[in-house]
Design an enzyme around this catalytic site. Structure first.
Site, PDB file in Angstrom:
ATOM      1  N   ILE B 148      91.009  74.096   7.191  1.00 50.07           N
ATOM      2  CA  ILE B 148      91.310  73.385   6.117  1.00 50.07           C
ATOM      3  C   ILE B 148      90.248  72.779   5.259  1.00 50.07           C
ATOM      4  O   ILE B 148      89.260  72.289   5.701  1.00 50.07           O
ATOM      5  CB  ILE B 148      92.086  72.075   6.710  1.00 50.07           C
ATOM      6  CG1 ILE B 148      93.424  72.426   7.576  1.00 50.07           C
ATOM      7  CG2 ILE B 148      92.326  70.901   5.871  1.00 50.07           C
ATOM      8  CD1 ILE B 148      94.079  71.465   8.580  1.00 50.07           C
ATOM      9  N   CYS B 149      90.362  72.971   3.960  1.00 46.48           N
ATOM     10  CA  CYS B 149      89.387  72.664   2.911  1.00 46.48           C
ATOM     11  C   CYS B 149      88.087  73.166   3.183  1.00 46.48           C
ATOM     12  O   CYS B 149      87.830  74.426   3.517  1.00 46.48           O
ATOM     13  CB  CYS B 149      89.493  71.303   2.798  1.00 46.48           C
ATOM     14  SG  CYS B 149      88.442  70.724   1.156  1.00 46.48           S
ATOM     15  N   MET B 150      87.155  72.438   3.328  1.00 46.55           N
ATOM     16  CA  MET B 150      85.847  72.855   3.790  1.00 46.55           C
ATOM     17  C   MET B 150      85.871  73.783   5.428  1.00 46.55           C
ATOM     18  O   MET B 150      85.109  74.568   5.466  1.00 46.55           O
ATOM     19  CB  MET B 150      85.079  71.708   3.954  1.00 46.55           C
ATOM     20  CG  MET B 150      83.547  71.945   4.110  1.00 46.55           C
ATOM     21  SD  MET B 150      82.493  70.381   4.615  1.00 46.55           S
ATOM     22  CE  MET B 150      80.906  70.769   3.909  1.00 46.55           C
ATOM     23  N   GLY B 152      88.232  75.463   6.116  1.00 49.76           N
ATOM     24  CA  GLY B 152      88.675  76.698   5.518  1.00 49.76           C
ATOM     25  C   GLY B 152      87.425  77.722   5.324  1.00 49.76           C
ATOM     26  O   GLY B 152      87.538  78.945   5.675  1.00 49.76           O
TER      27      GLY B 152
END
Lengths: 310, 379
Positions: B148-150, B152
């Site tokens: 998820i986001c960072m 990811g």
């Protein structure tokens, strides 16, 4: 023409009588005391010689008396007829230098004030909606210019003596905080401009409505319009190079200020025998490196074990 | 000439609004002083692994349908509790209902001692140890990863460096291409020296980052949001949801200074990841090594990680089984909005199950084939 001789005599007499009074100030309350201290001779000759206070126990008074006597002798020497003319010239030169220096500073200050007035006057001028070209950076820059030219140099005067490092840190803290807060105020000022522009748009809109006989029936709708326009103005401002520049200046000056603040805090912590941030960072760095080494070694061991098992 | 203004109408409106406000205020007082249910992250879990500040949460579904467990790697910014914000609005709950066993990384709260931790330490240290732990526990060689986001970005790096450990990769709102001027965050990160704040504060303070996020849209996030709250202050359900979200948003751990600096310098400023030029602990992160199935989600209206930062990934990886899904939502909406709740987690579960079963049937076919061959050889 002013009679300098009479003037100098008057000053000389005034200073001399003040010195004599000062000299009498300390011993006299002691003389009035009824306890042992008052009657034990807590007084000394207020004349030029005299040695009633030569006992070790009254050495403070003796030092005081000597200082006063020396000062009186110095003033008398300065007031001597042959020195009066030179003294007068020196005083005049000193006054002139002071006046000139004050004049320079005043000139700079007036220049700053005039720029500031011009800049702040601009704030009240009509600002076009959705344009940020007229964001006034110069008022804040003028202040920083004045600070750099007129005040910063005093903070940068070399510090001397045992506590020089502490003085240096404190001066640096004042310097960096002034710069940081000037950028922060500019950043905050930038955030007021979208509100100003939005309110202007809304006022025009409402004025037109009222002129057409319309009434704001749903305040929620007015609010929705207002927030939408405000959002647009904010988006334009936040994307602008002017804003990014001010933001970056604020960030870099905050980092500089925080760096000096840390160093001042460290100095106090050191005095109190508490580990400083820098000292703790060194320990943390060692722990970090050791953990990393252990992790790598553990993996190598596991690999070797696997190989052996295979 | 000015038109006549209906003063009586204005006065009537003011009187009506006064009465309504009074009633609302009474109801609001009753709601705010009542017992509110604002707990977040309420789905039961066990902590199965700990390393320094990092913990691993384990969620077990009632019935395991997907044989390969899913490891969720959240960002270092904000907390993983967002995936389990409230009952019936929880990605975790939804995945469990679909039979996916979940492990989730809780990065904890970095302190001054964590300031030297780099991206490499997070990927090759914490994540690698966690993957090894799960594989050992479950007696498996591979697991599924969702970033998820960072998180990811960490997942992509880990997968490229350890492709043999990852069966399927799901990336959600994950920035991989930083060569875009879309999104204010992109502009600010490139044109300022924000990374120096991390250095002077030892770690990048969560509060400063949060302030930065609020400034991305001050009109909506600092004003309109709270006006909305005041307008609905007498609605208990609304208040509870609002407080839950506030709790999550302002629960911001600091980011280790070294990671923060690396993320800005190597990714935002140099854009090394998408070009497979990023080097982590001496190893190049080659996206072509990502050959397993990849599912990539992002939000069309995401102002933090706009689509331009996410969409390029699938064209640069080595995998042939890959899919991009763009939802009409923002950065957080993808996990919490009602619409996405119906689509996001179920899609992930179905996608994983399809590949789980496929691989399983392939494996079992392979085993049968081997057995047949062995029998034939014996005969």
């Amino acid at each position: 023409m002013t009679d300098t001789t009479t003037q100098s005599n008057e000053i000389g007499n005034f200073v001399e009588s003040w010195m004599t009074m000062a000299k009498k100030f300390w011993p006299e309350p002691g003389n009035n005391r009824e306890d042992g201290l008052g009657s034990s001779g807590l007084k000394f000759d207020s004349g030029n010689g005299g040695g009633q206070a030569d006992d070790d126990k009254y050495k403070t008074y003796k030092t005081f008396e000597n200082s006063i006597n020396n000062s009186i002798a110095f003033i008398k020497l300065m007031m001597a007829p042959e020195n009066r003319e030179t003294l007068h010239r020196s005083v005049a030169a000193y006054t002139e230098a002071l006046t000139e220096s004050a004049g320079d500073s005043l000139e700079n200050f007036i220049e700053f004030q005039s720029q500031a007035v011009k800049s702040f006057a601009k704030v009240g001028e009509h600002t076009k909606a959705y344009t940020l070209d007229d964001l006034d950076h110069s008022a804040f820059e003028s202040f920083r210019e004045l600070y750099r030219n007129e005040l910063q140099k005093y903070l940068k005067i070399p510090k001397i003596g045992l506590p020089r490092e502490y003085h240096e840190r404190m001066s640096e803290l004042v310097d960096k905080s002034t710069i940081f807060f000037s950028h922060l105020i500019e950043l905050i000022y930038q955030f007021t401009t979208p509100f100003e522009k939005t309110n202007r748009v809304m006022q025009d809109k409402i004025k037109k409505m009222l002129e057409g006989g319309e009434v704001v029936e749903d305040p929620k709708q007015v609010y929705n319009d207002w927030i939408k326009i405000l959002e647009g103005h904010f988006m334009d401002m936040l994307k602008s190079k002017e804003y990014t520049d001010v933001l970056n200046d604020t960030i870099t000056s905050l980092a500089a200020y925080k760096g000096v603040k840390n160093s001042v805090t460290d100095a106090f912590l050191k005095e109190m025998q508490i580990p400083t941030g820098r000292e703790m960072d060194e320990v943390y760095k060692d722990i970090y490196n050791m953990k990393k080494k252990i992790r790598d070694l553990s993996r190598q061991v596991a690999k070797l074990q696997k190989k052996q098992e295979a | 000439m000015n038109a006549k203004i209906p003063v009586d109408l204005i006065l009537r409106n003011i009187e009506e609004s006064r009465k309504t406000t009074r009633k609302k205020l009474r109801r609001a007082t009753a709601v705010l002083t009542s017992k509110l249910d604002t707990d977040i992250s309420t789905t039961p879990y066990r902590i199965v692994y700990e390393e320094d500040r990092v913990k691993l949460k384990h969620y077990r579904p009632e019935q395991v349908k997907c044989q390969t467990p899913l490891l969720i790697i959240y960002a270092l910014i904000n907390r993983e509790t967002m995936l389990d914000l409230q009952p019936r609005r929880s990605v975790v709950e939804s995945l469990l209902a679909q039979g996916v066993e979940i492990y989730m990384v809780d990065w904890g709260y970095p302190t001054r001692k964590d300031q030297y931790l780099t991206i490499g330490d997070h990927v090759n240290g914490f994540i690698a140890n966690i993957v090894d732990f799960i594989c050992k526990e479950k007696k498996i060689e591979q697991l599924n990863i969702m970033g998820i986001c960072m998180g990811g970005v960490f997942s992509i790096i880990y997968t490229a460096l350890n492709p043999h450990r990852v069966k399927n990769l799901v990336t959600t709102v994950t920035p991989s291409n930083f060569d875009t001027d879309k999104g204010l965050l992109n502009v600010w990160m490139k044109q300022t020296d924000a990374q120096i704040l991390g250095d002077v504060y030892a770690n990048m303070p969560g509060d400063i980052m949060n302030l930065g996020f609020l400034l991305l849209n001050p009109a909506r996030l600092i004003i309109d949001k709270y006006v909305g709250f005041i307008q609905n202050i007498d609605d208990k359900n609304y208040v509870e949801n609002f407080i839950r979200m506030e709790k999550w948003i302002f629960d911001s751990p600091d980011v280790p200074a070294a990671t923060f600096r690396e993320f800005i310098d190597e990714l935002y400023k140099k854009n090394l990841l998408i070009d497979s030029k990023l080097v982590i602990d001496g190893e190049r992160v080659d996206l072509q090594k990502i050959t397993m199935p990849v599912l990539n989600f992002y939000g069309r209206f995401d102002h933090l990680v706009p689509p331009e930062m996410c969409g390029l990934l699938t064209s640069r990886i080595g995998s042939s089984d890959k899919e991009d899904i763009c939802f009409d939502t923002g950065h957080i909406g993808i996990y919490v909005s009602s619409k996405c709740q119906r689509e996001f987690a179920p899609k992930i579960a179905a996608w994983l199950l399809a590949r789980d079963n496929k691989n399983e049937s392939l494996q079992s076919e392979e085993k049968h084939g081997q057995k047949r061959q062995a029998l034939q050889a014996l005969l």
